[in-house]
Design a protein around this motif. Structure first.
Motif, short mmCIF file in Angstrom:
data_model
loop_
_atom_site.label_atom_id
_atom_site.label_comp_id
_atom_site.label_asym_id
_atom_site.label_seq_id
_atom_site.Cartn_x
_atom_site.Cartn_y
_atom_site.Cartn_z
N LEU A 131 0.76 -1.21 -0.07
CA LEU A 131 -0.01 -0.02 0.07
C LEU A 131 0.86 0.98 -0.13
N LEU A 132 1.70 1.37 0.73
CA LEU A 132 2.81 2.42 0.87
C LEU A 132 3.38 2.61 -0.37
N SER A 133 3.91 1.43 -1.07
CA SER A 133 4.74 1.81 -2.23
C SER A 133 3.79 2.03 -3.50
N ALA A 134 2.61 1.71 -3.66
CA ALA A 134 1.51 2.01 -4.57
C ALA A 134 1.23 3.65 -4.28
N TRP A 135 1.18 4.08 -2.97
CA TRP A 135 0.97 5.28 -2.81
C TRP A 135 2.29 6.38 -3.35
N ALA A 136 3.32 5.63 -2.97
CA ALA A 136 4.62 6.43 -3.37
C ALA A 136 4.72 6.71 -4.85
N ALA A 137 4.37 5.63 -5.36
CA ALA A 137 4.39 5.36 -6.79
C ALA A 137 3.59 6.51 -7.65
N HIS A 138 2.30 6.53 -6.95
CA HIS A 138 1.27 7.71 -7.58
C HIS A 138 1.70 9.05 -7.21
N LEU A 139 2.39 8.99 -6.27
CA LEU A 139 2.80 10.36 -5.69
C LEU A 139 4.09 10.88 -6.74
N LEU A 140 4.74 9.98 -6.94
CA LEU A 140 6.08 10.33 -8.23
C LEU A 140 5.53 10.46 -9.37
N GLU A 141 4.34 9.87 -9.96
CA GLU A 141 3.67 10.14 -11.11
C GLU A 141 3.08 11.41 -11.11
N ALA A 142 2.49 11.84 -10.13
CA ALA A 142 1.82 13.11 -9.88
C ALA A 142 2.78 14.11 -10.07
N CYS A 143 3.88 13.96 -9.40
CA CYS A 143 5.22 15.06 -9.53
C CYS A 143 5.70 15.32 -10.95
N VAL A 144 5.97 14.00 -11.48
CA VAL A 144 6.13 14.07 -12.80
C VAL A 144 5.21 14.95 -13.87
N ALA A 145 3.84 14.50 -13.70
CA ALA A 145 2.88 15.20 -14.51
C ALA A 145 2.93 16.69 -13.97
N PHE A 146 3.16 17.05 -12.77
CA PHE A 146 3.31 18.48 -12.67
C PHE A 146 4.37 19.24 -13.36
N VAL A 147 5.43 18.69 -13.24
CA VAL A 147 6.62 19.24 -13.99
C VAL A 147 6.45 19.21 -15.50
N LYS A 148 5.78 18.13 -16.15
CA LYS A 148 5.46 18.14 -17.76
C LYS A 148 4.54 19.35 -17.81
N ALA A 149 3.42 19.47 -17.15
CA ALA A 149 2.53 20.37 -17.21
C ALA A 149 3.20 21.63 -17.10
N ARG A 150 3.88 21.83 -16.33
CA ARG A 150 4.70 23.17 -16.09
C ARG A 150 5.53 23.51 -17.42
N LYS A 151 6.04 22.42 -17.99
CA LYS A 151 6.87 22.66 -19.30
C LYS A 151 5.99 23.16 -20.34
N LEU A 152 4.73 22.66 -20.58
CA LEU A 152 3.84 23.02 -21.31
C LEU A 152 3.11 24.37 -21.15
N LYS A 153 3.76 24.99 -20.06
CA LYS A 153 3.05 26.28 -19.73
C LYS A 153 1.58 26.29 -19.68
N ALA A 154 1.01 25.19 -18.79
CA ALA A 154 -0.45 25.01 -18.92
C ALA A 154 -1.06 26.03 -17.88
N GLY A 155 -0.34 26.62 -17.14
CA GLY A 155 -1.03 27.67 -15.93
C GLY A 155 -1.01 26.80 -14.69
N THR A 156 -1.11 27.58 -13.65
CA THR A 156 -0.99 26.97 -12.47
C THR A 156 -2.18 26.23 -11.89
N LEU A 157 -3.40 26.38 -12.54
CA LEU A 157 -4.65 25.62 -11.97
C LEU A 157 -4.77 24.32 -12.74
N ASN A 158 -4.33 24.43 -14.14
CA ASN A 158 -4.11 23.27 -14.83
C ASN A 158 -2.92 22.21 -14.58
N GLU A 159 -1.78 22.76 -13.99
CA GLU A 159 -0.74 22.09 -13.39
C GLU A 159 -1.26 21.36 -12.33
N LEU A 160 -2.18 22.07 -11.39
CA LEU A 160 -2.48 21.19 -10.07
C LEU A 160 -3.32 20.29 -10.57
#
Length: 107
Positions: free
Chosen positions: A46-75
């Motif tokens: 359970l904790l490793s699945a939770w950590a994997a999803h958190l890591l994926e979410a951080c990667v998505a945030f960085v990729k959205a920031r690269k696309l200049k999607a805006g703060t609300l879209n990044e979140l």
């Protein structure tokens, strides 16, 4: 509701004392113990699945920031990837590659 379940339920089940009562979450822990046979294995899963999803979410945030999607879209991409995992991140990676190729129809 789905976000609350994803954020709260796995750590609660993983941190619960084996003899403690979890109320409505007790059947979920019972099923997990029936499959994995020990509280430690269930906790690690359970904790490793939770950590994997958190890591994926951080990667998505960085990729959205690269696309200049805006703060609300990044979140939004962060929350979507945290709850849904790789399918949401895969769509964002497709958007990034389309943007890099110069395709403007996805924006």
């Amino acid at each position: 509701l789905m976000v609350v379940m994803m954020v709260v339920v796995p750590p609660v089940i993983a941190r619960a004392h084996p003899s403690g009562d979890l109320g409505v979450l007790e059947p979920i822990r019972g099923l997990g113990l029936a499959i994995f046979r020990s509280q430690l294995a269930l906790k690690v899963l359970l904790l490793s699945a939770w950590a994997a999803h958190l890591l994926e979410a951080c990667v998505a945030f960085v990729k959205a920031r690269k696309l200049k999607a805006g703060t609300l879209n990044e979140l939004s991409w962060f929350a979507g990837a945290f709850v849904l995992g790789f399918p949401c991140l895969r769509f964002l990676l497709a958007l990034e590659s389309a943007s890099a190729a110069g395709a403007k129809k996805y924006r």
